[in-house]
Design an enzyme around this catalytic site. Structure first.
Site, PDB file in Angstrom:
ATOM      1  N   CYS A 114      91.504  51.874  -5.735  1.00 22.53           N
ATOM      2  CA  CYS A 114      91.533  51.395  -4.355  1.00 22.53           C
ATOM      3  C   CYS A 114      92.341  52.547  -3.619  1.00 22.53           C
ATOM      4  O   CYS A 114      92.408  52.507  -2.319  1.00 22.53           O
ATOM      5  CB  CYS A 114      91.893  49.990  -4.217  1.00 22.53           C
ATOM      6  SG  CYS A 114      90.906  48.933  -5.016  1.00 22.53           S
ATOM      7  N   HIS A 255      94.947  49.455   2.977  1.00 21.25           N
ATOM      8  CA  HIS A 255      93.812  48.787   1.938  1.00 21.25           C
ATOM      9  C   HIS A 255      93.402  47.328   2.170  1.00 21.25           C
ATOM     10  O   HIS A 255      94.213  46.552   2.321  1.00 21.25           O
ATOM     11  CB  HIS A 255      94.128  49.056   0.526  1.00 21.25           C
ATOM     12  CG  HIS A 255      93.265  48.623  -0.444  1.00 21.25           C
ATOM     13  ND1 HIS A 255      91.679  48.740  -0.300  1.00 21.25           N
ATOM     14  CD2 HIS A 255      93.290  47.848  -1.590  1.00 21.25           C
ATOM     15  CE1 HIS A 255      91.382  48.261  -1.244  1.00 21.25           C
ATOM     16  NE2 HIS A 255      91.926  47.583  -2.046  1.00 21.25           N
ATOM     17  N   ASN A 285      86.981  43.699  -0.525  1.00 19.08           N
ATOM     18  CA  ASN A 285      87.556  44.652  -0.965  1.00 19.08           C
ATOM     19  C   ASN A 285      86.550  45.913  -1.542  1.00 19.08           C
ATOM     20  O   ASN A 285      85.818  45.698  -2.663  1.00 19.08           O
ATOM     21  CB  ASN A 285      88.654  44.426  -2.155  1.00 19.08           C
ATOM     22  CG  ASN A 285      89.165  45.505  -2.903  1.00 19.08           C
ATOM     23  OD1 ASN A 285      89.012  46.588  -2.623  1.00 19.08           O
ATOM     24  ND2 ASN A 285      90.352  45.120  -3.526  1.00 19.08           N
TER      25      ASN A 285
HETATM   26  N1  COA Z   1      87.903  29.732  -6.316  1.00 17.80           N
HETATM   27  C1  COA Z   1      88.641  28.526  -6.677  1.00 17.80           C
HETATM   28  N2  COA Z   1      89.652  28.298  -7.447  1.00 17.80           N
HETATM   29  C2  COA Z   1      90.070  29.504  -7.863  1.00 17.80           C
HETATM   30  C3  COA Z   1      89.117  30.861  -7.678  1.00 17.80           C
HETATM   31  C4  COA Z   1      88.045  30.728  -6.775  1.00 17.80           C
HETATM   32  N3  COA Z   1      87.680  31.675  -6.637  1.00 17.80           N
HETATM   33  N4  COA Z   1      89.967  31.718  -8.323  1.00 17.80           N
HETATM   34  C5  COA Z   1      91.057  31.318  -9.050  1.00 17.80           C
HETATM   35  N5  COA Z   1      90.990  29.851  -8.812  1.00 17.80           N
HETATM   36  C6  COA Z   1      92.125  28.933  -9.230  1.00 17.80           C
HETATM   37  C7  COA Z   1      92.700  29.345 -10.563  1.00 17.80           C
HETATM   38  O1  COA Z   1      91.809  28.994 -11.410  1.00 17.80           O
HETATM   39  C8  COA Z   1      94.156  28.344 -10.445  1.00 17.80           C
HETATM   40  O2  COA Z   1      93.587  27.179 -10.817  1.00 17.80           O
HETATM   41  P1  COA Z   1      94.858  26.254 -11.678  1.00 17.80           P
HETATM   42  O3  COA Z   1      95.872  26.321 -10.548  1.00 17.80           O
HETATM   43  O4  COA Z   1      94.184  25.196 -11.599  1.00 17.80           O
HETATM   44  O5  COA Z   1      95.195  27.065 -12.893  1.00 17.80           O
HETATM   45  C9  COA Z   1      94.236  28.396  -8.824  1.00 17.80           C
HETATM   46  O6  COA Z   1      92.767  28.785  -8.106  1.00 17.80           O
HETATM   47  C10 COA Z   1      95.218  29.344  -8.580  1.00 17.80           C
HETATM   48  O7  COA Z   1      95.016  30.699  -8.937  1.00 17.80           O
HETATM   49  P2  COA Z   1      95.701  32.077  -8.655  1.00 17.80           P
HETATM   50  O8  COA Z   1      95.217  33.211  -9.636  1.00 17.80           O
HETATM   51  O9  COA Z   1      97.367  31.761  -8.869  1.00 17.80           O
HETATM   52  O10 COA Z   1      95.470  32.024  -7.364  1.00 17.80           O
HETATM   53  P3  COA Z   1      95.991  33.220  -6.377  1.00 17.80           P
HETATM   54  O11 COA Z   1      96.664  32.511  -4.860  1.00 17.80           O
HETATM   55  O12 COA Z   1      96.800  34.262  -6.931  1.00 17.80           O
HETATM   56  O13 COA Z   1      94.687  33.619  -5.628  1.00 17.80           O
HETATM   57  C11 COA Z   1      93.677  35.922  -5.783  1.00 17.80           C
HETATM   58  C12 COA Z   1      93.957  34.640  -6.569  1.00 17.80           C
HETATM   59  C13 COA Z   1      92.663  36.822  -6.812  1.00 17.80           C
HETATM   60  C14 COA Z   1      92.913  35.589  -4.691  1.00 17.80           C
HETATM   61  C15 COA Z   1      94.926  36.671  -5.616  1.00 17.80           C
HETATM   62  O14 COA Z   1      95.852  36.700  -6.779  1.00 17.80           O
HETATM   63  C16 COA Z   1      94.668  38.406  -5.043  1.00 17.80           C
HETATM   64  O15 COA Z   1      94.229  38.401  -4.126  1.00 17.80           O
HETATM   65  N6  COA Z   1      95.427  38.978  -6.021  1.00 17.80           N
HETATM   66  C17 COA Z   1      95.410  40.467  -5.635  1.00 17.80           C
HETATM   67  C18 COA Z   1      94.145  40.916  -5.911  1.00 17.80           C
HETATM   68  C19 COA Z   1      93.934  42.379  -5.479  1.00 17.80           C
HETATM   69  O16 COA Z   1      94.358  42.679  -4.413  1.00 17.80           O
HETATM   70  N7  COA Z   1      93.232  43.183  -6.126  1.00 17.80           N
HETATM   71  C20 COA Z   1      92.868  44.363  -6.109  1.00 17.80           C
HETATM   72  C21 COA Z   1      93.921  45.216  -5.831  1.00 17.80           C
HETATM   73  S1  COA Z   1      93.386  46.699  -4.992  1.00 17.80           S
END
Ligand code: COA
Length: 332
Positions: A114, A255, A285
């Site tokens: 990214c 980004h 993204n």
């Molecule tokens: N829909 C519903 N529930 C979801 C889900 C989805 N698409 N994805 C994950 N969950 C659930 C998980 O299983 C977890 O459930 P649990 O509490 O029962 O275990 C809960 O939601 C929380 O998961 P978590 O991974 O802690 O969520 P989060 O708030 O961190 O959000 C992302 C997940 C991926 C949106 C977030 O971590 C993120 O954006 N991370 C950075 C990603 C990024 O920028 N990547 C590229 C870098 S360039």
């Protein structure tokens, strides 16, 4: 010594839209969850026969047309992508050059995920300032749908396809010069975001049975925390290093990974909502394409003014990060 000027911008998004509603029929998720946790509402998906280079070409055609620079004067093409047309070779940049009809060119891809567009900008600036090249086409192009696992709700809700491109040209006018580009990387965090299979580190026999390991895998929560920390520090450093204040920035173009990351970084830097450019809701993204696509949105909405200072900031797999202070300098 010549300076490097950011002359023009262009972008392209494929027609097909994949909404949160559509995704909720594919994996266990909902529009409400995706919107609340990421700010994303929809993303664009390329057609099966539409390659990353095709997206890049369409973005580049706009950037070239808007630059006022003749095709035959472009002497280098750099493509930032993690979803190249072909895994090892030929590079997507060479394909883009040929499809555009650019001859006698230096062309290559870079892999900085990214952060790719910021890395490409640094490369263009260095080649121009050294006098080796005069007009560099930089392209961020991604068909991430080709490397996305649509059974993994932790990643498939985030990514989309698209491309952005810019022309960077030599100038003698210091006022037009790209002020600074910072780039960084730390492989200690390599496992946060990766496509584990398909490279020389994998057992090729396993490709058939483990095809999914060629797709992106991510430790989302850890990535989120490192992203906020790294992006904020990186922007503070580049501003301080160049003695520029947040309020001197007309548009902060981060980004576009997640609205919550952008908001946290924007708040830490005391940026107003008017300064912070947001497109994540409509494109998701798009990795190396996200920053030029966001700049293009500004341009097409008439908000990008000649002479204004943009601050770019990116973060991605590797891990990599980078920021840049860039005046918009179309040819007068
Ligand atoms: N829909 C519903 N529930 C979801 C889900 C989805 N698409 N994805 C994950 N969950 C659930 C998980 O299983 C977890 O459930 P649990 O509490 O029962 O275990 C809960 O939601 C929380 O998961 P978590 O991974 O802690 O969520 P989060 O708030 O961190 O959000 C992302 C997940 C991926 C949106 C977030 O971590 C993120 O954006 N991370 C950075 C990603 C990024 O920028 N990547 C590229 C870098 S360039």
């Amino acid at each position: 010594m010549p300076y490097a000027a950011f002359r023009s911008i262009g972008a392209y998004v494929p027609q097909k839209i994949l909404t949160n509603e559509d995704l909720s029929k594919m994996v266990d998720t909902s529009d409400e969850w995706i919107t609340k946790r990421t700010g994303i509402k929809e993303r664009h998906i390329a057609a099966e026969d539409e390659f990353t280079s095709d997206l890049g070409v369409k973005a580049a055609q706009k950037a070239i047309e808007r630059s006022g620079i003749a095709l035959e004067d472009i002497d280098m093409v750099v493509c930032a992508t993690i979803s190249p047309d072909y895994f090892c070779m030929p590079s997507t940049a060479t394909i883009i050059s040929t499809k555009l009809g650019i001859k006698n060119v230096t062309a290559f891809d870079i892999s900085a995920a990214c952060t790719g567009f910021v890395y490409a900008l640094a490369i263009a600036k260095a080649f121009i300032e050294s006098g080796m090249k005069k007009n560099v086409l930089i392209v961020g192009a991604e068909k991430l749908s080709a490397i996305t696992d649509y059974t993994d709700r932790g990643t498939c809700i985030l990514f989309g396809d698209g491309a952005g491109a810019a022309i960077i040209s030599a100038t003698q006018d210091k006022e037009e010069a790209i002020i600074d580009v910072h780039t960084g990387a730390d492989g200690e965090y390599a496992d946060l975001l990766m496509t584990p299979n398909g490279g020389s580190g994998s057992v090729h026999d396993s490709l058939d049975t483990e095809a999914r390991s060629c797709f992106m895998q991510m430790k989302g929560n850890e990535t989120f925390k490192v992203a906020v920390r790294t992006l904020t520090k990186d922007v503070k450093d580049i501003l301080q290093h160049n003695n520029i204040k947040s309020e001197d920035i007309k548009h902060f173009v981060p980004h576009q990974a997640n609205y919550r990351i952008i908001k946290a970084v924007g708040d830490a830097l005391k940026m107003t909502p008017e300064q912070v450019v947001l497109t994540v809701h409509k494109y998701g993204n798009t990795s190396g394409a996200s920053i030029p696509m966001a700049i293009n949105d500004l341009y097409e909405s008439g908000e990008l003014e000649a002479g204004e200072m943009m601050l770019l900031d990116a973060f991605g797999g590797g891990l990599t990060w980078g920021s840049a202070l860039v005046p918009f300098a179309p040819l007068k």
